[in-house]
Design an enzyme around this catalytic site. Structure first.
Site, mmCIF file in Angstrom:
data_model
loop_
_atom_site.group_PDB
_atom_site.id
_atom_site.type_symbol
_atom_site.label_atom_id
_atom_site.label_comp_id
_atom_site.label_asym_id
_atom_site.label_seq_id
_atom_site.Cartn_x
_atom_site.Cartn_y
_atom_site.Cartn_z
ATOM 1 N N GLU A 103 124.056 -22.693 38.005
ATOM 2 C CA GLU A 103 124.535 -21.300 38.039
ATOM 3 C C GLU A 103 125.957 -21.257 37.476
ATOM 4 O O GLU A 103 126.735 -22.198 37.644
ATOM 5 C CB GLU A 103 124.460 -20.817 39.509
ATOM 6 C CG GLU A 103 124.952 -19.446 39.803
ATOM 7 C CD GLU A 103 124.161 -18.311 39.151
ATOM 8 O OE1 GLU A 103 124.116 -18.287 37.918
ATOM 9 O OE2 GLU A 103 123.655 -17.444 39.875
ATOM 10 N N ASP A 107 129.623 -15.594 43.585
ATOM 11 C CA ASP A 107 130.595 -14.593 44.048
ATOM 12 C C ASP A 107 130.218 -14.247 45.495
ATOM 13 O O ASP A 107 130.604 -14.958 46.422
ATOM 14 C CB ASP A 107 130.529 -13.396 43.095
ATOM 15 C CG ASP A 107 131.520 -12.298 43.417
ATOM 16 O OD1 ASP A 107 132.276 -12.450 44.392
ATOM 17 O OD2 ASP A 107 131.561 -11.277 42.720
ATOM 18 N N LYS A 135 133.885 -18.315 43.819
ATOM 19 C CA LYS A 135 135.035 -17.470 44.170
ATOM 20 C C LYS A 135 135.391 -17.690 45.626
ATOM 21 O O LYS A 135 134.557 -17.507 46.518
ATOM 22 C CB LYS A 135 134.696 -15.994 43.934
ATOM 23 C CG LYS A 135 134.864 -15.603 42.494
ATOM 24 C CD LYS A 135 134.797 -14.110 42.319
ATOM 25 C CE LYS A 135 134.414 -13.808 40.894
ATOM 26 N NZ LYS A 135 134.118 -12.385 40.688
ATOM 27 N N PHE A 156 137.676 -11.106 38.289
ATOM 28 C CA PHE A 156 136.490 -11.034 37.431
ATOM 29 C C PHE A 156 136.778 -11.873 36.202
ATOM 30 O O PHE A 156 137.745 -11.632 35.481
ATOM 31 C CB PHE A 156 136.153 -9.589 37.053
ATOM 32 C CG PHE A 156 134.802 -9.505 36.404
ATOM 33 C CD1 PHE A 156 133.652 -9.447 37.167
ATOM 34 C CD2 PHE A 156 134.673 -9.557 35.020
ATOM 35 C CE1 PHE A 156 132.392 -9.433 36.580
ATOM 36 C CE2 PHE A 156 133.415 -9.545 34.419
ATOM 37 C CZ PHE A 156 132.275 -9.483 35.200
ATOM 38 N N VAL A 157 135.950 -12.902 35.995
ATOM 39 C CA VAL A 157 136.264 -13.866 34.932
ATOM 40 C C VAL A 157 135.222 -13.844 33.813
ATOM 41 O O VAL A 157 134.065 -13.468 34.031
ATOM 42 C CB VAL A 157 136.402 -15.303 35.501
ATOM 43 C CG1 VAL A 157 137.617 -15.402 36.406
ATOM 44 C CG2 VAL A 157 135.134 -15.746 36.229
ATOM 45 N N ARG A 169 131.539 -14.395 25.919
ATOM 46 C CA ARG A 169 130.819 -15.616 26.320
ATOM 47 C C ARG A 169 131.258 -16.822 25.503
ATOM 48 O O ARG A 169 131.158 -17.957 25.927
ATOM 49 C CB ARG A 169 129.307 -15.434 26.125
ATOM 50 C CG ARG A 169 128.678 -14.399 27.039
ATOM 51 C CD ARG A 169 127.161 -14.492 26.950
ATOM 52 N NE ARG A 169 126.491 -13.311 27.477
ATOM 53 C CZ ARG A 169 126.173 -13.123 28.749
ATOM 54 N NH1 ARG A 169 126.479 -14.020 29.654
ATOM 55 N NH2 ARG A 169 125.548 -12.023 29.137
HETATM 56 P P1 5GP Z 1 126.734 -12.867 43.433
HETATM 57 O O1 5GP Z 1 125.331 -12.446 43.752
HETATM 58 O O2 5GP Z 1 127.075 -14.270 43.888
HETATM 59 O O3 5GP Z 1 127.751 -11.863 43.912
HETATM 60 O O4 5GP Z 1 126.900 -12.798 41.853
HETATM 61 C C1 5GP Z 1 126.234 -13.673 41.048
HETATM 62 C C2 5GP Z 1 126.190 -13.224 39.623
HETATM 63 O O5 5GP Z 1 127.077 -12.125 39.321
HETATM 64 C C3 5GP Z 1 126.653 -14.369 38.754
HETATM 65 O O6 5GP Z 1 125.576 -15.225 38.437
HETATM 66 C C4 5GP Z 1 127.206 -13.658 37.552
HETATM 67 O O7 5GP Z 1 126.171 -13.369 36.660
HETATM 68 C C5 5GP Z 1 127.759 -12.369 38.116
HETATM 69 N N1 5GP Z 1 129.210 -12.500 38.411
HETATM 70 C C6 5GP Z 1 129.795 -12.605 39.614
HETATM 71 N N2 5GP Z 1 131.139 -12.715 39.486
HETATM 72 C C7 5GP Z 1 131.379 -12.698 38.148
HETATM 73 C C8 5GP Z 1 132.583 -12.795 37.371
HETATM 74 O O8 5GP Z 1 133.708 -12.917 37.841
HETATM 75 N N3 5GP Z 1 132.416 -12.741 36.029
HETATM 76 C C9 5GP Z 1 131.199 -12.590 35.418
HETATM 77 N N4 5GP Z 1 131.177 -12.536 34.085
HETATM 78 N N5 5GP Z 1 130.054 -12.497 36.121
HETATM 79 C C10 5GP Z 1 130.153 -12.552 37.473
#
Ligand code: 5GP
Length: 186
Positions: A103, A107, A135, A156-157, A169
């Site tokens: 992955e 987040d 994170k 947000f990265v 990307r």
């Molecule tokens: P989660 O369900 O853990 O909150 O988020 C997972 C998905 O959200 C990651 O696989 C990614 O695709 C997207 N995501 C979460 N944080 C970021 C971020 O800081 N930057 C980007 N580009 N995508 C993020």
């Protein structure tokens, strides 16, 4: 950078491309050691993990099989909702196999929690997670990723496979986006 980011959305570099290269090598060495004599199925989560997975498998010292899944999480462009839909499923059967989910970033952890539950129901021999980024302090659910590249602050990265609106990307490092600027652009 000006040509790739004409709007000036990137505010700072968090991780240099060279540091990622070294970390990927280290993670691949750990996986090669832990899975010696095995042939793990490496599942890359599209699209964000495509660069990480391709660099990671090239550093492995053991045989491995590669497959991909694509998930969509309902939510805003920068916040996940935890409601996940499988857009592209695996080509491989995973029953009885050693699976490593690769992955880009964890987040809230909601996407991965859903994915792990879905994959566990298919009875793999083992199931581990390798995440490039986690994170710090953001996880709403308990996700134990066995392999983690970097722990980062709540920004947000983009870069190294991660996008904002499908851009950035291609950057070899990890960069923080200026969210306040994006709000102003809307
Ligand atoms: P989660 O369900 O853990 O909150 O988020 C997972 C998905 O959200 C990651 O696989 C990614 O695709 C997207 N995501 C979460 N944080 C970021 C971020 O800081 N930057 C980007 N580009 N995508 C993020």
């Amino acid at each position: 950078m000006k040509q790739i980011d004409p709007q000036g959305l990137i505010k700072s570099k968090l991780i240099d491309g060279e540091d990622i290269r070294l970390k990927v090598k280290q993670l691949a060495a750990e996986i090669s050691r832990d899975y010696r004599g095995k042939c793990p199925l490496m599942i890359g989560i599209l699209r964000g993990a495509f660069i990480f997975l391709s660099d990671l498998v090239r550093e492995l010292q053991i045989p491995a099989v590669v497959d991909f899944m694509s998930l969509s999480s309902y939510g805003t462009s920068t916040e996940s909702s935890g409601v996940v839909r499988i857009l592209k499923d695996l080509e491989e059967e995973i029953e009885g196999r050693d699976v490593i989910v690769v992955e880009d970033i964890i987040d809230t952890g909601l996407t991965l929690k859903y994915l792990i539950e879905t994959l566990k129901a298919r009875n793999p021999a083992s199931l581990e997670v390798c995440a490039l980024l986690v994170k710090e302090g953001k996880q709403q659910v308990d996700i134990s990723a066995r392999y983690v590249g970097f722990r980062i602050p709540d920004e947000f990265v983009v870069g190294y496979g991660l996008d904002f609106a499908e851009k950035f990307r291609q950057l070899s490092g990890i960069y923080a986006i200026d969210l306040a600027k994006i709000e102003r652009c809307r």
